[in-house]
Design an enzyme around this catalytic site. Structure first.
Site, PDB file in Angstrom:
ATOM      1  N   ASP A  21       0.842  -1.183   0.000  1.00  0.00           N
ATOM      2  CA  ASP A  21       0.000   0.000   0.000  1.00  0.00           C
ATOM      3  C   ASP A  21       0.882   1.240   0.000  1.00  0.00           C
ATOM      4  O   ASP A  21       1.966   1.233   0.592  1.00  0.00           O
ATOM      5  CB  ASP A  21      -0.897  -0.013   1.249  1.00  0.00           C
ATOM      6  CG  ASP A  21      -1.937   1.087   1.223  1.00  0.00           C
ATOM      7  OD1 ASP A  21      -2.399   1.454   0.130  1.00  0.00           O
ATOM      8  OD2 ASP A  21      -2.294   1.574   2.308  1.00  0.00           O
ATOM      9  N   HIS A  38       3.926   2.534  -8.486  1.00  0.00           N
ATOM     10  CA  HIS A  38       3.733   1.083  -8.557  1.00  0.00           C
ATOM     11  C   HIS A  38       4.947   0.404  -9.196  1.00  0.00           C
ATOM     12  O   HIS A  38       5.366  -0.669  -8.762  1.00  0.00           O
ATOM     13  CB  HIS A  38       2.456   0.742  -9.324  1.00  0.00           C
ATOM     14  CG  HIS A  38       1.219   1.291  -8.687  1.00  0.00           C
ATOM     15  ND1 HIS A  38       0.869   1.033  -7.379  1.00  0.00           N
ATOM     16  CD2 HIS A  38       0.241   2.100  -9.180  1.00  0.00           C
ATOM     17  CE1 HIS A  38      -0.268   1.651  -7.092  1.00  0.00           C
ATOM     18  NE2 HIS A  38      -0.660   2.302  -8.167  1.00  0.00           N
ATOM     19  N   LEU A 132      11.007 -20.965  -0.659  1.00  0.00           N
ATOM     20  CA  LEU A 132       9.966 -20.014  -0.280  1.00  0.00           C
ATOM     21  C   LEU A 132       8.698 -20.236  -1.086  1.00  0.00           C
ATOM     22  O   LEU A 132       8.747 -20.430  -2.301  1.00  0.00           O
ATOM     23  CB  LEU A 132      10.481 -18.579  -0.515  1.00  0.00           C
ATOM     24  CG  LEU A 132       9.474 -17.453  -0.328  1.00  0.00           C
ATOM     25  CD1 LEU A 132       9.087 -17.312   1.139  1.00  0.00           C
ATOM     26  CD2 LEU A 132      10.037 -16.140  -0.852  1.00  0.00           C
TER      27      LEU A 132
END
Length: 141
Positions: A21, A38, A132
C-alpha cells in the site's frame, strides 16, 4: 550492505504477510504519476522476496490488489494489470533460480485473460520449487 549476520534465524517467522500500500501516494507526493510509484514498488518487492528466500522464510504473502482496487481509475487498473503481466514474465527465471514457488489466492477469474494466463504459466513453471512459497493475493477481499 548485508544485515543477515545480525538476524537470529531461530526467531525468524515461518510466514510473513505484507499489505502492499502507498506506492501511488508516494509517487504523487513527488509529483509523479501513480503508476510510477507502482513501478518502483516492484523493485522493493523483488528485494523482499529474494531476501525472504535467502533467509529461509517458508511463506511470504503479498496482498497486492484487493477487490476495492477495481474501483480505481480505469487507466490505473489497466496499468497495474500490465505491470503484473510484465513483472511475472520477467521474474519467473529469478523465482526458479531462488527455488521460489509461486501461488495465487483471490478471485483470479476477475483478472484480464492475459494476466490469468501468465500467472498460470508462472505457477506451473515454479511448481517443483521447494524453498519459499510466494503467495500473491490478487482481487482479494
Amino acid at each position: 550492505m548485508s544485515f543477515k549476520q545480525d538476524i537470529n534465524l531461530e526467531k525468524l517467522p515461518k510466514h510473513i504477510a505484507i499489505i502492499m500500500d502507498g506506492n501511488g501516494r508516494w509517487a504523487q507526493e513527488r509529483g509523479k504519476d501513480r503508476l510510477f510509484g507502482h513501478l518502483h514498488g516492484v523493485e522493493s518487492v523483488r528485494d523482499i522476496v529474494e531476501g525472504s528466500a535467502e533467509l529461509g522464510v517458508k511463506f511470504l504473502t503479498l496482498y497486492a490488489f484487493s477487490t476495492e482496487n477495481w474501483d480505481r481509475p480505469q487507466q490505473e487498473v489497466v496499468g497495474l494489470m500490465e505491470l503484473l503481466v510484465e513483472t511475472i514474465k520477467k521474474e519467473v527465471p529469478t523465482l526458479n533460480k531462488n527455488n521460489i514457488k509461486l501461488n495465487v489466492i483471490g478471485d483470479v477469474h476477475l483478472l484480464p485473460a492475459n494476466a490469468q494466463k501468465e500467472l498460470d504459466e508462472a505457477i506451473f513453471q515454479t511448481s517443483k520449487n521447494e524453498g519459499l512459497n510466494l503467495i500473491m493475493a490478487l482481487s482479494y477481499s
